[in-house]
Design a protein around this motif. Structure first.
Motif, PDB file in Angstrom:
ATOM      1  N   TYR A 176     -38.596  -9.017  12.566  1.00  0.00           N
ATOM      2  CA  TYR A 176     -38.211 -10.217  11.840  1.00  0.00           C
ATOM      3  C   TYR A 176     -38.843 -10.197  10.447  1.00  0.00           C
ATOM      4  O   TYR A 176     -39.857  -9.506  10.244  1.00  0.00           O
ATOM      5  N   PRO A 177     -38.286 -10.892   9.473  1.00  0.00           N
ATOM      6  CA  PRO A 177     -36.987 -11.602   9.490  1.00  0.00           C
ATOM      7  C   PRO A 177     -35.830 -10.616   9.375  1.00  0.00           C
ATOM      8  O   PRO A 177     -35.990  -9.522   8.848  1.00  0.00           O
ATOM      9  N   ASN A 178     -34.713 -11.028   9.834  1.00  0.00           N
ATOM     10  CA  ASN A 178     -33.514 -10.204   9.759  1.00  0.00           C
ATOM     11  C   ASN A 178     -32.292 -11.127   9.762  1.00  0.00           C
ATOM     12  O   ASN A 178     -32.019 -11.748  10.780  1.00  0.00           O
ATOM     13  N   PRO A 179     -31.624 -11.287   8.617  1.00  0.00           N
ATOM     14  CA  PRO A 179     -31.706 -10.552   7.364  1.00  0.00           C
ATOM     15  C   PRO A 179     -33.053 -10.732   6.650  1.00  0.00           C
ATOM     16  O   PRO A 179     -33.704 -11.760   6.791  1.00  0.00           O
ATOM     17  N   ALA A 180     -33.399  -9.721   5.853  1.00  0.00           N
ATOM     18  CA  ALA A 180     -34.660  -9.726   5.124  1.00  0.00           C
ATOM     19  C   ALA A 180     -34.381  -9.712   3.633  1.00  0.00           C
ATOM     20  O   ALA A 180     -33.580  -8.911   3.154  1.00  0.00           O
ATOM     21  N   SER A 181     -35.052 -10.612   2.924  1.00  0.00           N
ATOM     22  CA  SER A 181     -34.857 -10.675   1.470  1.00  0.00           C
ATOM     23  C   SER A 181     -36.080 -10.203   0.704  1.00  0.00           C
ATOM     24  O   SER A 181     -36.044 -10.097  -0.517  1.00  0.00           O
ATOM     25  N   GLY A 182     -37.176  -9.924   1.412  1.00  0.00           N
ATOM     26  CA  GLY A 182     -38.392  -9.476   0.753  1.00  0.00           C
ATOM     27  C   GLY A 182     -38.566  -7.976   0.844  1.00  0.00           C
ATOM     28  O   GLY A 182     -37.605  -7.218   1.045  1.00  0.00           O
ATOM     29  N   ASN A 183     -39.814  -7.525   0.743  1.00  0.00           N
ATOM     30  CA  ASN A 183     -40.115  -6.097   0.740  1.00  0.00           C
ATOM     31  C   ASN A 183     -40.586  -5.575   2.090  1.00  0.00           C
ATOM     32  O   ASN A 183     -40.818  -4.370   2.236  1.00  0.00           O
ATOM     33  N   PHE A 184     -40.758  -6.479   3.074  1.00  0.00           N
ATOM     34  CA  PHE A 184     -41.265  -6.066   4.367  1.00  0.00           C
ATOM     35  C   PHE A 184     -40.535  -6.793   5.487  1.00  0.00           C
ATOM     36  O   PHE A 184     -40.033  -7.902   5.299  1.00  0.00           O
ATOM     37  N   VAL A 185     -40.475  -6.149   6.662  1.00  0.00           N
ATOM     38  CA  VAL A 185     -40.150  -6.839   7.902  1.00  0.00           C
ATOM     39  C   VAL A 185     -41.306  -6.597   8.861  1.00  0.00           C
ATOM     40  O   VAL A 185     -41.999  -5.574   8.787  1.00  0.00           O
ATOM     41  N   ASN A 186     -41.530  -7.542   9.726  1.00  0.00           N
ATOM     42  CA  ASN A 186     -42.602  -7.442  10.710  1.00  0.00           C
ATOM     43  C   ASN A 186     -42.066  -6.872  12.015  1.00  0.00           C
ATOM     44  O   ASN A 186     -40.989  -7.272  12.474  1.00  0.00           O
ATOM     45  N   ILE A 187     -42.824  -5.961  12.593  1.00  0.00           N
ATOM     46  CA  ILE A 187     -42.459  -5.394  13.882  1.00  0.00           C
ATOM     47  C   ILE A 187     -43.640  -5.586  14.829  1.00  0.00           C
ATOM     48  O   ILE A 187     -44.716  -5.033  14.616  1.00  0.00           O
ATOM     49  N   ASP A 188     -43.431  -6.409  15.844  1.00  0.00           N
ATOM     50  CA  ASP A 188     -44.452  -6.659  16.868  1.00  0.00           C
ATOM     51  C   ASP A 188     -44.083  -5.878  18.119  1.00  0.00           C
ATOM     52  O   ASP A 188     -42.968  -6.009  18.642  1.00  0.00           O
ATOM     53  N   LYS A 246     -31.147  -0.796  16.298  1.00  0.00           N
ATOM     54  CA  LYS A 246     -30.537  -2.064  15.923  1.00  0.00           C
ATOM     55  C   LYS A 246     -30.242  -2.066  14.439  1.00  0.00           C
ATOM     56  O   LYS A 246     -30.722  -1.242  13.685  1.00  0.00           O
ATOM     57  N   LYS A 247     -29.419  -3.038  14.047  1.00  0.00           N
ATOM     58  CA  LYS A 247     -29.090  -3.178  12.626  1.00  0.00           C
ATOM     59  C   LYS A 247     -30.102  -4.053  11.901  1.00  0.00           C
ATOM     60  O   LYS A 247     -30.678  -4.966  12.479  1.00  0.00           O
ATOM     61  N   LEU A 248     -30.252  -3.743  10.626  1.00  0.00           N
ATOM     62  CA  LEU A 248     -31.060  -4.555   9.727  1.00  0.00           C
ATOM     63  C   LEU A 248     -30.241  -4.844   8.479  1.00  0.00           C
ATOM     64  O   LEU A 248     -29.600  -3.929   7.938  1.00  0.00           O
ATOM     65  N   ILE A 249     -30.240  -6.084   8.044  1.00  0.00           N
ATOM     66  CA  ILE A 249     -29.607  -6.437   6.772  1.00  0.00           C
ATOM     67  C   ILE A 249     -30.693  -6.675   5.748  1.00  0.00           C
ATOM     68  O   ILE A 249     -31.625  -7.453   5.974  1.00  0.00           O
ATOM     69  N   LYS A 250     -30.584  -5.994   4.596  1.00  0.00           N
ATOM     70  CA  LYS A 250     -31.440  -6.338   3.459  1.00  0.00           C
ATOM     71  C   LYS A 250     -30.592  -7.097   2.457  1.00  0.00           C
ATOM     72  O   LYS A 250     -29.548  -6.637   2.016  1.00  0.00           O
ATOM     73  N   GLN A 251     -31.051  -8.281   2.094  1.00  0.00           N
ATOM     74  CA  GLN A 251     -30.303  -9.127   1.151  1.00  0.00           C
ATOM     75  C   GLN A 251     -30.779  -8.860  -0.267  1.00  0.00           C
ATOM     76  O   GLN A 251     -31.942  -8.596  -0.513  1.00  0.00           O
ATOM     77  N   SER A 291     -42.140  -1.373   5.487  1.00  0.00           N
ATOM     78  CA  SER A 291     -41.767  -1.541   4.087  1.00  0.00           C
ATOM     79  C   SER A 291     -40.297  -1.213   3.878  1.00  0.00           C
ATOM     80  O   SER A 291     -39.813  -0.160   4.314  1.00  0.00           O
ATOM     81  N   ILE A 292     -39.574  -2.114   3.209  1.00  0.00           N
ATOM     82  CA  ILE A 292     -38.161  -1.877   2.888  1.00  0.00           C
ATOM     83  C   ILE A 292     -37.918  -2.052   1.393  1.00  0.00           C
ATOM     84  O   ILE A 292     -36.789  -2.223   0.952  1.00  0.00           O
ATOM     85  N   SER A 293     -38.985  -2.009   0.613  1.00  0.00           N
ATOM     86  CA  SER A 293     -38.874  -2.279  -0.826  1.00  0.00           C
ATOM     87  C   SER A 293     -37.970  -1.286  -1.539  1.00  0.00           C
ATOM     88  O   SER A 293     -37.322  -1.629  -2.533  1.00  0.00           O
ATOM     89  N   GLU A 294     -37.902  -0.046  -1.036  1.00  0.00           N
ATOM     90  CA  GLU A 294     -37.113   0.976  -1.707  1.00  0.00           C
ATOM     91  C   GLU A 294     -35.652   0.980  -1.286  1.00  0.00           C
ATOM     92  O   GLU A 294     -34.845   1.749  -1.816  1.00  0.00           O
ATOM     93  N   LEU A 295     -35.279   0.141  -0.330  1.00  0.00           N
ATOM     94  CA  LEU A 295     -33.905   0.120   0.163  1.00  0.00           C
ATOM     95  C   LEU A 295     -33.026  -0.764  -0.702  1.00  0.00           C
ATOM     96  O   LEU A 295     -33.420  -1.851  -1.103  1.00  0.00           O
ATOM     97  N   ALA A 296     -31.817  -0.298  -0.970  1.00  0.00           N
ATOM     98  CA  ALA A 296     -30.822  -1.130  -1.645  1.00  0.00           C
ATOM     99  C   ALA A 296     -30.320  -2.194  -0.671  1.00  0.00           C
ATOM    100  O   ALA A 296     -30.500  -2.098   0.546  1.00  0.00           O
ATOM    101  N   LYS A 297     -29.691  -3.224  -1.202  1.00  0.00           N
ATOM    102  CA  LYS A 297     -29.114  -4.256  -0.351  1.00  0.00           C
ATOM    103  C   LYS A 297     -28.025  -3.651   0.529  1.00  0.00           C
ATOM    104  O   LYS A 297     -27.285  -2.775   0.109  1.00  0.00           O
ATOM    105  N   GLY A 298     -27.947  -4.108   1.781  1.00  0.00           N
ATOM    106  CA  GLY A 298     -26.896  -3.621   2.651  1.00  0.00           C
ATOM    107  C   GLY A 298     -27.312  -3.600   4.103  1.00  0.00           C
ATOM    108  O   GLY A 298     -28.311  -4.200   4.502  1.00  0.00           O
TER     109      GLY A 298
END
Length: 379
Positions: free
Chosen positions: A310-322, A374-379, A352-359
């Motif tokens: 989480y979060p997913n979709p993600a608009s920042g530079n990181f997602v958390n994985i527990d 699973k799928k991840l959306i970067k906004q 870290s998802i900072s280097e990923l383009a939106k999609g």
């Protein structure tokens, strides 16, 4: 050039909604597929009961050529008033998100190079009307056949080469055909998100991928009540999601990575002046995610209470994985190419998802007891 107009587009942000008449989208208050149905009522026959002022007009097939003389004129690249053809306009998108315009291999002049019914044997002979959603899928019925929001002027030969092929990514490691501006026809990149379809596809250049995507979102919205009867490989047979999953993921990526240009805004206005309806996904690009978000991904997923992302979709530079397990995380883009690998442990849980383009991306979570994707959306 699309990205040259970025500054202009920013300056016009405040007027983006104002280009539609005041109150045009007032009844679009829902989310998910409810919002899509509300938009259908606005852009089709305005059957929401609120107004009869903006009822879409079917002007007939011949009127498309008249509409194009206002909606598809090159005032953006060569800026010489010739026909703007997405299958022949030569534009290169640079790594820094600017665009470089190159001389076109040929150009068409309205009133001179229109299709005369003879067979096209090569590029550059004449232009005609290209249905981005093939008209065979809806039996050439009106008003679909005559709708300029998704019927565009293109070179007749390239149009015929596309035929009824779906749009997608061409596998350039195999034999493929390439046309004068880099548009391609060839075997689908049969991996990753696109693995659900095997066969040839047609790929426009990057400059126009988002344009095509927003035409599809318009079509499945305006014709929501009829689309279950339309037979096309890019459709899933439903009225709600409408676009088959592999192609929905592709079109969403095209939508976010090739944002609305000034040219699209102008085209939308010109068609509105003729047909009396608009493409809402040009006026309000965020509608795409608001409608299809649950089909593209989910806000959070859990596997036997062992993994959360989480979060997913993600608009920042990181997602958390527990997770209770140490993980090796692999991220794949829509072409199936691995773009990132990272370890996740109990003390380091941020991906870290900072280097990923939106999609849309596929995230593979590997542990000692198995793996999930699973799928991840970067906004």
């Amino acid at each position: 050039m699309k990205h040259i107009y970025f500054i202009i587009a920013v300056c016009f942000t405040a007027t983006l909604f104002a280009q539609a008449p005041a109150g045009y989208y007032n009844s679009a208050t829902g989310t998910g597929y409810t919002l899509k149905t509300q938009l259908k009522a606005i852009i089709d026959n305005n059957d929401d009961g609120l107004s009869t002022e903006f009822i879409a007009q079917d002007l007939g097939y011949g009127a498309l050529y008249d509409t194009y003389e206002n909606s598809d004129v090159d005032l953006y690249y060569e800026n010489n008033g010739t026909l703007l053809d997405m299958y022949s306009e030569r534009v290169i998108q640079n790594p820094d998100n600017t665009s470089t315009n190159l001389p076109d291999a040929y150009e068409y002049t309205y009133g001179v190079n229109q299709d005369d019914g003879t067979m096209g044997t090569a590029e550059g002979q004449r232009y005609n009307r290209e249905h981005t959603i093939p008209q065979s899928s809806f039996s050439s019925a009106s008003p679909m056949r005559n709708d300029a929001h998704f019927v565009i002027p293109t070179d007749k030969y390239v149009n015929a080469q596309r035929g009824n092929l779906p749009y997608g990514f061409v596998d350039t490691t195999l034999q493929f055909d390439e046309y004068s501006n880099g548009t391609r026809r060839g075997e689908n990149t049969n991996s990753g998100v696109a693995a659900g379809y095997s066969g040839d596809v047609f790929e426009p250049i990057d400059e126009f991928k988002g344009d095509i995507a927003r035409m599809y979102f318009f079509f499945v919205t305006r014709y929501e009540s009829q689309i279950t009867g339309f037979n096309y490989v890019m459709f899933d047979g439903s009225a709600n999601q409408a676009i088959d999953q592999p192609f929905l993921d592709i079109l969403y990526n095209w939508h976010v990575n090739d944002p609305v240009s000034q040219r699209e805004l102008d085209r939308n206005n010109a068609i509105f002046n003729q047909q009396n309806n608009r493409n809402p996904f040009i006026d309000n690009p965020q509608f795409v995610l608001e409608i299809w978000q649950n089909s593209l991904s989910v806000e959070e997923f859990q596997i036997t209470n062992a993994v959360k992302m989480y979060p997913n979709p993600a608009s920042g530079n990181f997602v958390n994985i527990d997770s209770n397990e140490d993980l090796v995380v692999e991220i794949y883009n829509i072409l199936g190419k691995k773009v990132k690998t990272q370890k996740i442990t109990s003390t380091h849980k941020k991906l870290s998802i900072s280097e990923l383009a939106k999609g849309v991306y596929l995230v593979k979570l590997n542990s000692s007891i198995g793996s999930i994707t699973k799928k991840l959306i970067k906004q």
